[in-house]
Design a protein around this motif. Sequence first.
Motif, PDB file in Angstrom:
ATOM      1  N   GLU A 283       0.812  -1.225   0.000  1.00  0.00           N
ATOM      2  CA  GLU A 283       0.000   0.000   0.000  1.00  0.00           C
ATOM      3  C   GLU A 283       0.840   1.269   0.000  1.00  0.00           C
ATOM      4  O   GLU A 283       0.543   2.228  -0.725  1.00  0.00           O
ATOM      5  N   PHE A 284       1.908   1.290   0.819  1.00  0.00           N
ATOM      6  CA  PHE A 284       2.665   2.525   1.025  1.00  0.00           C
ATOM      7  C   PHE A 284       4.047   2.520   0.377  1.00  0.00           C
ATOM      8  O   PHE A 284       4.714   3.551   0.357  1.00  0.00           O
ATOM      9  N   GLY A 285       4.493   1.367  -0.122  1.00  0.00           N
ATOM     10  CA  GLY A 285       5.864   1.263  -0.591  1.00  0.00           C
ATOM     11  C   GLY A 285       6.819   1.151   0.591  1.00  0.00           C
ATOM     12  O   GLY A 285       6.401   0.875   1.720  1.00  0.00           O
ATOM     13  N   ASP A 286       8.082   1.384   0.347  1.00  0.00           N
ATOM     14  CA  ASP A 286       9.085   1.318   1.410  1.00  0.00           C
ATOM     15  C   ASP A 286       9.106   2.641   2.155  1.00  0.00           C
ATOM     16  O   ASP A 286       9.630   3.639   1.643  1.00  0.00           O
ATOM     17  N   LEU A 287       8.548   2.662   3.351  1.00  0.00           N
ATOM     18  CA  LEU A 287       8.517   3.889   4.145  1.00  0.00           C
ATOM     19  C   LEU A 287       9.919   4.372   4.513  1.00  0.00           C
ATOM     20  O   LEU A 287      10.107   5.535   4.871  1.00  0.00           O
ATOM     21  N   LEU A 288      10.888   3.488   4.410  1.00  0.00           N
ATOM     22  CA  LEU A 288      12.259   3.819   4.794  1.00  0.00           C
ATOM     23  C   LEU A 288      13.130   4.170   3.584  1.00  0.00           C
ATOM     24  O   LEU A 288      14.332   4.350   3.725  1.00  0.00           O
ATOM     25  N   ALA A 289      12.534   4.273   2.422  1.00  0.00           N
ATOM     26  CA  ALA A 289      13.306   4.519   1.195  1.00  0.00           C
ATOM     27  C   ALA A 289      14.227   5.744   1.295  1.00  0.00           C
ATOM     28  O   ALA A 289      15.349   5.711   0.774  1.00  0.00           O
ATOM     29  N   PRO A 290      13.808   6.848   1.938  1.00  0.00           N
ATOM     30  CA  PRO A 290      14.700   8.013   2.018  1.00  0.00           C
ATOM     31  C   PRO A 290      16.036   7.717   2.701  1.00  0.00           C
ATOM     32  O   PRO A 290      17.007   8.459   2.502  1.00  0.00           O
ATOM     33  N   LEU A 291      16.089   6.661   3.508  1.00  0.00           N
ATOM     34  CA  LEU A 291      17.331   6.333   4.214  1.00  0.00           C
ATOM     35  C   LEU A 291      18.452   5.954   3.256  1.00  0.00           C
ATOM     36  O   LEU A 291      19.628   6.123   3.577  1.00  0.00           O
ATOM     37  N   THR A 292      18.108   5.438   2.084  1.00  0.00           N
ATOM     38  CA  THR A 292      19.123   4.986   1.144  1.00  0.00           C
ATOM     39  C   THR A 292      19.506   6.034   0.111  1.00  0.00           C
ATOM     40  O   THR A 292      20.386   5.804  -0.696  1.00  0.00           O
ATOM     41  N   GLY A 293      18.820   7.180   0.131  1.00  0.00           N
ATOM     42  CA  GLY A 293      19.127   8.222  -0.832  1.00  0.00           C
ATOM     43  C   GLY A 293      19.995   9.310  -0.225  1.00  0.00           C
ATOM     44  O   GLY A 293      20.408   9.256   0.932  1.00  0.00           O
ATOM     45  N   ASP A 294      20.281  10.339  -1.018  1.00  0.00           N
ATOM     46  CA  ASP A 294      21.137  11.433  -0.560  1.00  0.00           C
ATOM     47  C   ASP A 294      20.356  12.668  -0.122  1.00  0.00           C
ATOM     48  O   ASP A 294      20.910  13.564   0.506  1.00  0.00           O
ATOM     49  N   ALA A 295      19.056  12.707  -0.429  1.00  0.00           N
ATOM     50  CA  ALA A 295      18.277  13.916  -0.197  1.00  0.00           C
ATOM     51  C   ALA A 295      18.213  14.295   1.284  1.00  0.00           C
ATOM     52  O   ALA A 295      18.205  15.486   1.623  1.00  0.00           O
ATOM     53  N   THR A 296      18.151  13.307   2.164  1.00  0.00           N
ATOM     54  CA  THR A 296      18.029  13.605   3.600  1.00  0.00           C
ATOM     55  C   THR A 296      19.331  13.367   4.359  1.00  0.00           C
ATOM     56  O   THR A 296      19.343  13.339   5.587  1.00  0.00           O
ATOM     57  N   ARG A 297      20.427  13.149   3.625  1.00  0.00           N
ATOM     58  CA  ARG A 297      21.699  12.845   4.283  1.00  0.00           C
ATOM     59  C   ARG A 297      22.289  14.124   4.878  1.00  0.00           C
ATOM     60  O   ARG A 297      22.437  15.129   4.201  1.00  0.00           O
ATOM     61  N   GLY A 298      22.616  14.066   6.160  1.00  0.00           N
ATOM     62  CA  GLY A 298      23.129  15.259   6.833  1.00  0.00           C
ATOM     63  C   GLY A 298      24.559  15.062   7.307  1.00  0.00           C
ATOM     64  O   GLY A 298      25.092  13.956   7.373  1.00  0.00           O
ATOM     65  N   TYR A 299      25.185  16.164   7.669  1.00  0.00           N
ATOM     66  CA  TYR A 299      26.538  16.144   8.231  1.00  0.00           C
ATOM     67  C   TYR A 299      26.459  16.150   9.757  1.00  0.00           C
ATOM     68  O   TYR A 299      25.610  16.846  10.339  1.00  0.00           O
ATOM     69  N   LEU A 300      27.325  15.380  10.367  1.00  0.00           N
ATOM     70  CA  LEU A 300      27.391  15.426  11.823  1.00  0.00           C
ATOM     71  C   LEU A 300      27.835  16.819  12.265  1.00  0.00           C
ATOM     72  O   LEU A 300      28.736  17.409  11.665  1.00  0.00           O
ATOM     73  N   PRO A 301      27.197  17.367  13.295  1.00  0.00           N
ATOM     74  CA  PRO A 301      27.613  18.697  13.761  1.00  0.00           C
ATOM     75  C   PRO A 301      28.990  18.677  14.394  1.00  0.00           C
ATOM     76  O   PRO A 301      29.487  17.646  14.807  1.00  0.00           O
TER      77      PRO A 301
END
Length: 301
Positions: A283-301
């Motif tokens: 129904e929803f697909g992989d709710l965790l899909a953003p984890l494998t992409g670069d769009a939400t990847r952040g730098y450690l402070p």
Amino acid sequence: MPVTPDRQVVEIEGRRLSLSHLDRVLFPATGHTKAQVLQYYARIAPAMVPHAAGRPASFVRAPEGPEGESWIAKNPPPGAPGWVRVVPVEHRRKEVAGQVVIDSTAALVAMVNLGAYEVHVPQWTAAAGPDRHDRLVLDLDPGPGTDLVVCCRVAQRLRQLLDDDGLTAHAVVSGSKGLHLYAPVHPASGRAVSGYAKELAARMMGEHPGLVVVSMTRVERRGKVLIDWSQNASAKTTAAPYTLRLRERPAVAAPVTWDEVAACRDPAELAFTPEQVLDRTEEFGDLLAPLTGDATRGYLP
């Protein structure tokens, strides 16, 4: 994929597999057979494999199911097909051993067929090496007197703290009692990720000393949620998203939305069977899909 008879030869992604003991009941409490477990993994693989691919896997093996003998295995199971990818991993005392990489549906089903029913992976890939982590994980584990509902409240605040630091949190019910929080990060050393995770957990405990603890000492955990930051160490692993957990009843480490986390008032609301997870993914697909992409990847402070 066929679920009967007791042995079946199948072809998956061009690989031939002889699946055995398909009628074996692995979970007597629910009647789930090995065939049903194999079918779950074959169907969930498109969502699960991206979160395990490239990462040296370890397994909880229990050929007879959770009521039988079980053990943690890092080496490839005896009988593993020669085409399954194995990568060298350096362990303690500089010893190097081969570990399986789950990079395809065929590889996943092959391992499950050999009784490797739980899949665990580190927060780094074999290609990058153990000192280049690309995600952070926090394991929220409820102590005696607390439960998943309390973990959800803690997770909401941790999400805010991570967001303040430029990191995007994703929630996964552990399939046991607690909750995993993941945040994709630009590659950083294990020491740096662990240090930040420890500092974050301490910050949370400073805010809510009666609710949160960072010590694993059992007496200190009563009535509190343990924020286990240590799974960011290069030598540690975490139950892979979508893996089954070997409990009395088959549960799943399943991604959930933040709306579900906020709405949770009973642990049963976020406990999913393999069949429910398949339905949710359809129904929803992989709710965790953003984890494998670069769009939400952040730098450690």
